[in-house]
Design an enzyme around this catalytic site. Structure first.
Site, PDB file in Angstrom:
ATOM      1  N   ASN A   7      31.896  45.475  48.778  1.00 35.91           N
ATOM      2  CA  ASN A   7      32.241  43.948  49.676  1.00 35.91           C
ATOM      3  C   ASN A   7      33.273  44.472  50.585  1.00 35.91           C
ATOM      4  OD1 ASN A   7      32.861  41.371  50.337  1.00 35.91           O
ATOM      5  ND2 ASN A   7      33.031  40.614  48.272  1.00 35.91           N
ATOM      6  N   ARG A  91      27.345  43.343  49.944  1.00 37.80           N
ATOM      7  CA  ARG A  91      27.426  41.916  50.123  1.00 37.80           C
ATOM      8  C   ARG A  91      27.635  41.734  51.514  1.00 37.80           C
ATOM      9  NH1 ARG A  91      32.629  37.940  49.924  1.00 37.80           N
ATOM     10  NH2 ARG A  91      31.364  35.845  50.132  1.00 37.80           N
ATOM     11  N   HIS A 180      28.328  31.526  49.164  1.00 37.13           N
ATOM     12  CA  HIS A 180      28.275  31.814  47.798  1.00 37.13           C
ATOM     13  C   HIS A 180      26.947  31.879  47.104  1.00 37.13           C
ATOM     14  CE1 HIS A 180      32.481  29.625  47.853  1.00 37.13           C
ATOM     15  NE2 HIS A 180      32.751  31.024  48.039  1.00 37.13           N
ATOM     16  N   ARG A 241      41.374  25.788  52.874  1.00 34.16           N
ATOM     17  CA  ARG A 241      40.548  25.134  53.857  1.00 34.16           C
ATOM     18  C   ARG A 241      40.338  23.836  53.551  1.00 34.16           C
ATOM     19  NH1 ARG A 241      36.059  29.342  52.276  1.00 34.16           N
ATOM     20  NH2 ARG A 241      36.905  31.219  53.226  1.00 34.16           N
ATOM     21  N   GLU A 385      29.045  38.003  40.826  1.00 31.60           N
ATOM     22  CA  GLU A 385      28.257  38.331  41.915  1.00 31.60           C
ATOM     23  C   GLU A 385      27.933  39.861  42.287  1.00 31.60           C
ATOM     24  OE1 GLU A 385      31.321  35.726  43.993  1.00 31.60           O
ATOM     25  OE2 GLU A 385      29.956  35.407  45.404  1.00 31.60           O
TER      26      GLU A 385
END
Ligand code: AMP
Length: 397
Positions: A7, A91, A180, A241, A385
């Site tokens: 990643n 990823r 996601h 956010r 993940e």
């Protein structure tokens, strides 16, 4: 076969080496401050002591070389040579409309990822750098791209279109994509599996509540809606956010505070969410819950507002799917936060959900929170993940 999952960010590279047969993590780690002074590699081999190596990493290629050296090191390593890495799974954040599933990487895929950089200027270029760095250091080892957006590509047009002039979709592909996806896919499949059912027979709502957060509606195995949009800024209130808001706020604050669009973008991505709402207290839910327990009203309001937004999205997805069988909570907050659970679970009583308050305290494991006989099953499903990326990479081979 061992699969190296990567990643890659603009100055960091996270990795896990996974044995695809046992699905055990053999080692994991993080290269930080790549291209910046003070580069450091932290390597954690399973069953051995963690070790750090502080050495300049001028670029990602050097970082990948150091990762391989750590993995094959006599003392700290877990494999004896590079030949024990069968494939690399990356990823990749944005697959646009082009990629609705993972693919093996070749020149044409790299070109497509590069072209999609206009939709994810902070992420796709970094992902590409990671892919090139691995190709340089591991020639001949197959590499796969697993896209964060792919699982959401089954959304119907009515769910992904914005109420904007259609020409912006035609010209720039402005639409909702969602992120996601690897987590929503993994968690919805695992939730069904835990209950001994097939995802194809169920309506599932997955709440990925981490520092970034998103919710998805998975109807009979297919994603039909999700809360993030063109970028990860839309939807839930997150760590830093803002999530959804009136678009007119953007101009209003720019004018009043004399901010440029770029500065305002930083406010919305880095200084808003629960951090901003709590008056700068913290983006970490442990801090917010502690403060709320100690009587901090702003912290309590922040948690209430956060949970209300989550509940509203769940409510809308129940309407979108005309029902729900499972609500699955995952990621750092979803898997752990008692303060969030105590505020969120009461909303589900309307759905015929009953639960034992004591159970809400259990953290970080697969767990059904709702009582047997509840009309809807509410459960915790820790996400993974990296494992999902390794599985998809193996499937492609
Ligand atoms: P993630 O992005 O999935 O790693 O989630 C990170 C967030 O999870 C952190 O910002 C914390 O707010 C939250 N978190 C992690 N552990 C706990 C915990 N034990 N209790 C409450 N919140 C937690």
């Amino acid at each position: 076969m061992n699969i190296l999952v990567i990643n890659c960010g603009s100055s960091s590279l996270k990795y896990q080496l996974i044995d695809s047969e046992s699905e055990n993590v053999l080692a994991k780690g993080l290269a930080e401050r790549i291209g910046i002074e003070g580069s450091v590699l932290t390597h954690s081999p399973a069953g051995k002591d963690k070790f750090t190596r502080q050495e300049p990493m001028p670029d990602h290629s050097v970082a990948v070389r150091m990762v391989i050296e750590a993995l094959t090191d006599k003392e700290h390593g877990v494999i004896s040579s590079l030949s024990e890495i069968g494939a690399v799974g990356h990823r990749v954040v944005h697959g646009g409309e082009k990629f609705d599933h993972a693919v093996l990487i070749n020149d044409s895929v790299m070109k497509d990822i590069e072209e999609l950089s206009s939709l994810a200027p902070l992420h796709n270029p970094a992902n590409l750098i990671g892919i090139r760095a691995c190709a340089e250091n591991m020639p001949g080892v197959p590499q796969a791209a697993v896209f964060d957006t792919a699982f959401h590509q089954t959304m119907p047009k009515k769910a992904y279109m914005y109420g904007l002039p259609y020409e912006f979709y035609e010209k720039y592909k402005i639409r909702r994509y969602g992120f996601h996806g690897t987590s929503h896919d993994y968690v919805s499949a695992r939730a069904a599996e835990i209950l001994g059912k097939d995802r194809k027979d169920l309506k599932i709502i997955v709440c990925h509540l981490g520092n970034g957060g998103s919710i998805s509606a998975v109807d009979h195995g297919k994603c039909v809606d999700t809360s993030m949009g063109l970028t990860p800024l839309e939807g839930l209130i997150m760590g830093t956010r803002s999530g959804d808001m009136d678009p007119a706020v953007f101009d209003f604050i720019c004018e009043k505070e004399n901010l440029s669009p770029a500065e305002m973008n930083t406010v919305l991505n880095k200084k808003s969410g629960v951090l901003g709402l709590s008056g700068g207290l913290s983006s970490d839910f442990r801090d917010l819950c502690d403060a709320a327990d100690n009587g901090n009203e702003l912290a309590a309001m922040t948690l209430d507002t956060y949970c209300y937004r989550v509940a509203k999205y769940i409510g809308s997805y129940i309407m979108a799917m005309q029902g729900v069988d499972i609500i699955a909570l995952t990621a750092g907050i979803g898997e752990n936060s008692y303060g969030v659970r105590t505020r969120l679970m009461p909303y589900f009583k309307y759905l015929g959900v009953s639960y034992d308050e004591e159970k809400l305290k259990i953290r970080g494991e697969e767990l059904v929170l709702s009582d047997p006989g509840s009309k809807v099953t509410v459960m915790i499903v820790p996400t993974n993940e990296e494992l999902a990326i390794a599985r998809q990479t193996l499937e492609l081979l």
